[in-house]
Design an enzyme around this catalytic site. Sequence first.
Site, mmCIF file in Angstrom:
data_model
loop_
_atom_site.group_PDB
_atom_site.id
_atom_site.type_symbol
_atom_site.label_atom_id
_atom_site.label_comp_id
_atom_site.label_asym_id
_atom_site.label_seq_id
_atom_site.Cartn_x
_atom_site.Cartn_y
_atom_site.Cartn_z
ATOM 1 N N LYS A 13 25.460 -13.261 33.002
ATOM 2 C CA LYS A 13 25.056 -14.300 33.957
ATOM 3 C C LYS A 13 24.536 -13.699 35.269
ATOM 4 O O LYS A 13 23.493 -14.104 35.760
ATOM 5 C CB LYS A 13 26.235 -15.229 34.289
ATOM 6 C CG LYS A 13 26.834 -15.944 33.106
ATOM 7 C CD LYS A 13 27.943 -16.891 33.535
ATOM 8 C CE LYS A 13 29.142 -16.230 34.187
ATOM 9 N NZ LYS A 13 29.919 -15.326 33.334
ATOM 10 N N ARG A 87 33.944 -23.337 36.804
ATOM 11 C CA ARG A 87 34.749 -22.565 35.850
ATOM 12 C C ARG A 87 35.777 -23.449 35.145
ATOM 13 O O ARG A 87 36.521 -22.962 34.310
ATOM 14 C CB ARG A 87 35.537 -21.474 36.563
ATOM 15 C CG ARG A 87 34.772 -20.226 36.988
ATOM 16 C CD ARG A 87 34.313 -19.384 35.831
ATOM 17 N NE ARG A 87 34.703 -18.011 35.878
ATOM 18 C CZ ARG A 87 34.044 -17.035 36.500
ATOM 19 N NH1 ARG A 87 32.971 -17.289 37.200
ATOM 20 N NH2 ARG A 87 34.460 -15.802 36.421
ATOM 21 N N ARG A 125 31.087 -1.697 31.410
ATOM 22 C CA ARG A 125 30.365 -2.137 32.613
ATOM 23 C C ARG A 125 30.814 -1.361 33.849
ATOM 24 O O ARG A 125 31.993 -1.084 34.026
ATOM 25 C CB ARG A 125 30.615 -3.631 32.837
ATOM 26 C CG ARG A 125 29.856 -4.169 34.040
ATOM 27 C CD ARG A 125 29.713 -5.655 33.986
ATOM 28 N NE ARG A 125 30.941 -6.338 34.396
ATOM 29 C CZ ARG A 125 31.019 -7.654 34.545
ATOM 30 N NH1 ARG A 125 29.987 -8.415 34.291
ATOM 31 N NH2 ARG A 125 32.141 -8.211 34.924
ATOM 32 N N ARG A 158 34.939 -2.281 37.985
ATOM 33 C CA ARG A 158 35.644 -3.356 38.684
ATOM 34 C C ARG A 158 37.072 -3.407 38.180
ATOM 35 O O ARG A 158 37.309 -3.247 36.990
ATOM 36 C CB ARG A 158 34.961 -4.697 38.359
ATOM 37 C CG ARG A 158 33.982 -5.149 39.397
ATOM 38 C CD ARG A 158 33.144 -6.306 38.928
ATOM 39 N NE ARG A 158 33.897 -7.473 38.464
ATOM 40 C CZ ARG A 158 33.340 -8.634 38.121
ATOM 41 N NH1 ARG A 158 32.027 -8.778 38.211
ATOM 42 N NH2 ARG A 158 34.070 -9.645 37.687
ATOM 43 N N ARG A 169 40.816 -12.491 30.947
ATOM 44 C CA ARG A 169 39.645 -13.240 31.421
ATOM 45 C C ARG A 169 38.978 -13.990 30.266
ATOM 46 O O ARG A 169 38.499 -15.112 30.435
ATOM 47 C CB ARG A 169 38.646 -12.290 32.091
ATOM 48 C CG ARG A 169 39.137 -11.847 33.468
ATOM 49 C CD ARG A 169 38.364 -10.674 33.992
ATOM 50 N NE ARG A 169 37.017 -11.017 34.376
ATOM 51 C CZ ARG A 169 35.993 -10.161 34.367
ATOM 52 N NH1 ARG A 169 36.165 -8.923 33.961
ATOM 53 N NH2 ARG A 169 34.817 -10.547 34.763
HETATM 54 P P1 AMP Z 1 32.769 -13.278 38.184
HETATM 55 O O1 AMP Z 1 32.121 -12.190 38.956
HETATM 56 O O2 AMP Z 1 31.963 -14.533 38.135
HETATM 57 O O3 AMP Z 1 33.247 -12.820 36.824
HETATM 58 O O4 AMP Z 1 34.100 -13.668 38.999
HETATM 59 C C1 AMP Z 1 35.116 -12.726 39.259
HETATM 60 C C2 AMP Z 1 36.430 -13.440 39.529
HETATM 61 O O5 AMP Z 1 36.281 -14.286 40.684
HETATM 62 C C3 AMP Z 1 36.908 -14.371 38.424
HETATM 63 O O6 AMP Z 1 37.612 -13.692 37.399
HETATM 64 C C4 AMP Z 1 37.815 -15.325 39.213
HETATM 65 O O7 AMP Z 1 39.046 -14.694 39.537
HETATM 66 C C5 AMP Z 1 37.034 -15.492 40.509
HETATM 67 N N1 AMP Z 1 36.089 -16.633 40.441
HETATM 68 C C6 AMP Z 1 34.725 -16.594 40.478
HETATM 69 N N2 AMP Z 1 34.202 -17.821 40.395
HETATM 70 C C7 AMP Z 1 35.260 -18.671 40.300
HETATM 71 C C8 AMP Z 1 35.380 -20.089 40.175
HETATM 72 N N3 AMP Z 1 34.312 -20.897 40.118
HETATM 73 N N4 AMP Z 1 36.641 -20.610 40.110
HETATM 74 C C9 AMP Z 1 37.736 -19.832 40.185
HETATM 75 N N5 AMP Z 1 37.695 -18.493 40.282
HETATM 76 C C10 AMP Z 1 36.462 -17.904 40.349
#
Ligand code: AMP
Length: 216
Positions: A13, A87, A125, A158, A169
Amino acid sequence: MIIVLTGAPGAGKGTQAELLAEKCHYRKVSTGDSLRKHVKEKTKIGQDAAVYMDAGNLVPDDVLFEILLHEIGTKKDEKIILDGYPRNVDQAKTLSDKLAGTHAVVRAIHLDVNKDQLTKRLSGRRTCQDCGASYHIEANPPSSEGVCDRCGGQVIRRSDDSPDKVANRLDVYENKTKPVLDFYKDRGLFVKVDGAGSTQEVFNRLKNELAAACGG
Ligand code: AMP
């Protein structure tokens, strides 16, 4: 208008949202990037969110709504590609109830990748801790090990990409985020795009979906 880009962690994404921003003049809004910035800058939001993020869990909805409002802003008639939000179904409802007046969701694109591929992508990654550029140790390593090609920052794994966190996750995605697909199906906004293959192949599929907005 908002295009929601949804999919499991590792579906691509962030990378695809970046390309759409660059080539098709969308503005990319990524809640994950915003949260990581808060963590890096040690803001109150960042300190509270870090615990959830490190474990691979969702950060509470009220925090996300605050971030969303701030990032989306008030400018109308903007094309926004939204990566990482909603989410869960409550977030999807919030988005359509509270922002439809200025920023309606016109499409929700699901980047579909199978679980084996997701695990492989996430375990290899690597991410620039300064600009967020994404690499893969086999498919797309930086030219010089550990150094970002784009900004010279340090390329790291990360903390939430470690194997134990990845498993959680993916579970969180199955249980909480997947129902969001039905939310958009019910509203006739859902599109599935095959997320397998190279970055360019997936981008071409996305461009076909968004042909008018992206110059055909
Ligand atoms: P991402 O980079 O989109 O994978 O997001 C990394 C982390 O940020 C996720 O595993 C969540 O802990 C948090 N996060 C990002 N977007 C959201 C969301 N819309 N709702 C809740 N937690 C989020």
